[in-house]
Write a protein that holds these residues in place. Structure first.
Motif, short mmCIF file in Angstrom:
data_model
loop_
_atom_site.label_atom_id
_atom_site.label_comp_id
_atom_site.label_asym_id
_atom_site.label_seq_id
_atom_site.Cartn_x
_atom_site.Cartn_y
_atom_site.Cartn_z
N ASP A 162 -6.29 -1.01 -6.46
CA ASP A 162 -4.99 -1.64 -6.71
C ASP A 162 -4.85 -2.04 -8.18
O ASP A 162 -5.76 -1.84 -8.99
N GLN A 163 -3.69 -2.62 -8.50
CA GLN A 163 -3.39 -2.98 -9.88
C GLN A 163 -4.29 -4.09 -10.41
O GLN A 163 -4.33 -4.32 -11.62
N PHE A 184 0.83 -1.21 0.00
CA PHE A 184 0.00 0.00 0.00
C PHE A 184 0.86 1.26 0.00
O PHE A 184 0.40 2.33 -0.39
N ILE A 185 2.11 1.14 0.42
CA ILE A 185 3.01 2.29 0.43
C ILE A 185 3.28 2.71 -1.01
O ILE A 185 3.56 1.89 -1.88
N GLY A 186 3.12 4.01 -1.26
CA GLY A 186 3.28 4.54 -2.61
C GLY A 186 1.97 4.70 -3.35
O GLY A 186 1.94 5.27 -4.43
N GLN A 187 0.88 4.22 -2.76
CA GLN A 187 -0.44 4.36 -3.39
C GLN A 187 -0.98 5.77 -3.18
O GLN A 187 -0.80 6.36 -2.12
N ARG A 213 3.98 5.45 4.72
CA ARG A 213 4.38 4.44 5.70
C ARG A 213 3.16 3.97 6.47
O ARG A 213 2.10 4.60 6.44
N GLN A 214 3.34 2.87 7.20
CA GLN A 214 2.28 2.33 8.03
C GLN A 214 2.67 2.49 9.49
O GLN A 214 3.83 2.28 9.86
N TYR A 274 -2.33 4.41 8.12
CA TYR A 274 -1.35 4.70 7.09
C TYR A 274 -1.06 6.20 7.11
O TYR A 274 -1.98 7.01 7.13
N ARG A 275 0.21 6.55 7.13
CA ARG A 275 0.63 7.96 7.14
C ARG A 275 0.72 8.46 5.70
O ARG A 275 1.24 7.76 4.83
#
Length: 94
Positions: free
Chosen positions: A42-43, A18-21, A71-72, A77-78
């Motif tokens: 998602d993809q 999930f990081i980068g989403q 980040r989580q 999620y941040r």
């Protein structure tokens, strides 16, 4: 059921994926110390709903705005502003 998954019950994705989403705030107003609900696709075309909170007190996000997961932190999620927001802010200061 539609292809909607809450991250805590989704078995198909690693939480680190999930990081980068880029997410869209769907419910609430995310500010430091006060998370809000956000979603992303998602993809594989599956929709995921996560709780997000700004990574810094300088940021806040209203419903409909977008942010980037960096980040989580436990179940939260941040997020930070996405590049479009930063570019618009830079251009408005010129």
């Amino acid at each position: 059921m539609d292809n909607i998954y809450y991250h805590s019950i989704s078995k198909h994705n690693n939480k680190n994926s999930f990081i980068g989403q880029t997410v869209t705030i769907t419910t609430g107003h995310a500010e430091f110390g006060h998370p809000a609900e956000a979603k992303f696709q998602d993809q594989f075309g599956q929709m995921h709903y996560v709780m997000v909170e700004p990574d810094e007190a300088d940021y806040s996000f209203n419903e409909g705005s977008t942010a980037l997961i960096i980040r989580q932190d436990g179940e939260i999620y941040r997020v930070v502003p996405n590049i479009d927001y930063l570019l618009a802010k830079t251009r408005s200061q010129q």
